[in-house]
Design an enzyme around this catalytic site. Structure first.
Site, short mmCIF file in Angstrom:
data_model
loop_
_atom_site.label_atom_id
_atom_site.label_comp_id
_atom_site.label_asym_id
_atom_site.label_seq_id
_atom_site.Cartn_x
_atom_site.Cartn_y
_atom_site.Cartn_z
N LEU A 215 100.11 159.16 27.90
CA LEU A 215 101.55 158.93 27.73
C LEU A 215 102.25 158.44 29.01
O LEU A 215 103.46 158.38 29.06
CB LEU A 215 102.22 160.19 27.20
CG LEU A 215 101.64 160.69 25.86
CD1 LEU A 215 102.31 161.98 25.44
CD2 LEU A 215 101.75 159.63 24.79
N CYS A 216 101.47 158.07 30.02
CA CYS A 216 102.05 157.53 31.26
C CYS A 216 102.46 156.08 31.07
O CYS A 216 101.77 155.31 30.43
CB CYS A 216 101.04 157.59 32.40
SG CYS A 216 100.85 159.21 33.12
N HIS A 217 103.58 155.73 31.68
CA HIS A 217 104.01 154.34 31.70
C HIS A 217 103.26 153.59 32.80
O HIS A 217 103.05 154.15 33.88
CB HIS A 217 105.51 154.24 32.02
CG HIS A 217 106.39 154.75 30.93
ND1 HIS A 217 106.68 156.09 30.78
CD2 HIS A 217 107.03 154.11 29.93
CE1 HIS A 217 107.47 156.25 29.74
NE2 HIS A 217 107.70 155.07 29.20
N MET B 280 102.05 161.37 38.57
CA MET B 280 100.72 161.28 37.97
C MET B 280 99.83 160.32 38.74
O MET B 280 98.62 160.55 38.86
CB MET B 280 100.81 160.88 36.50
CG MET B 280 101.49 161.92 35.62
SD MET B 280 100.84 163.61 35.81
CE MET B 280 99.15 163.39 35.34
N GLU B 281 100.40 159.27 39.30
CA GLU B 281 99.61 158.33 40.10
C GLU B 281 99.10 159.00 41.37
O GLU B 281 97.94 158.82 41.75
CB GLU B 281 100.44 157.09 40.42
CG GLU B 281 100.64 156.16 39.25
CD GLU B 281 101.60 156.65 38.17
OE1 GLU B 281 101.64 156.05 37.08
OE2 GLU B 281 102.33 157.65 38.39
N ASP C 180 80.63 162.66 44.51
CA ASP C 180 79.58 161.74 44.09
C ASP C 180 78.78 161.22 45.28
O ASP C 180 77.55 161.15 45.23
CB ASP C 180 80.18 160.57 43.31
CG ASP C 180 79.11 159.60 42.85
OD1 ASP C 180 78.14 160.03 42.20
OD2 ASP C 180 79.24 158.40 43.16
#
Length: 155
Positions: free
Chosen positions: A75-77, A111-112, A126
């Site tokens: 739901l992120c733009h 969120m970014e 990793d």
């Protein structure tokens, strides 16, 4: 009680409408840490990990992840990022990652920043897993955000 903005009146998930919001400068800073053996931490600091430059790879991965956040979080733009910076602070027991994301947009970049920090940490894992499979990623959180209707916030 404040209602969740990503749920409509029936409780269904939806992307919020930001059409009427003003474009403002926004910035968010997130952090996290990966803890590991002294041997793995030394190899990262010394640049002797067989896979290559662990810190440079994690930095690029974090930047790339910030740019892909809307593809990963449903739901992120999608945002026009003006800056993404990944700071990596290696020490004797691991690496602390600090990710900063900025935009001039109608919605925030929390969120970014969180995605950038998370993917940088996963990349560190990793790259060094051959040296230490027991590494622990922890403490991923938002440190601060500026701009937008809700104003500035810091942890």
């Amino acid at each position: 009680m404040t209602r969740l903005t990503h749920l409509d009146e029936t409780g269904a998930a939806h992307m919020i409408d930001v059409a009427g919001k003003p474009v403002t400068a926004r910035e968010a800073v997130a952090t996290g840490r990966i803890t590991m053996s002294a041997q793995a931490a030394a190899a990262i600091r010394e640049g002797s990990v067989k896979k290559g430059d662990v810190l440079a790879t994690a930095r690029i991965a974090g930047i790339m992840a910030a740019k892909k956040t809307a593809e990963l979080i449903p739901l992120c733009h999608p945002l026009p990022l003006t800056r993404v910076a990944i700071d990596l602070a290696p020490d004797d027991t691991g690496v602390t990652v600090t990710a900063t994301a900025a935009t001039e947009s109608k919605t925030g970049v929390e969120m970014e920043a969180l995605t950038a920090a998370s993917v940088a940490l996963l990349t560190l894992y990793d790259m060094a897993k051959a040296l230490d499979k027991a590494m622990v990623i922890s403490g991923i959180r938002l440190l601060s955000k500026t701009g937008g209707k809700s104003g500035d916030w810091s942890a």
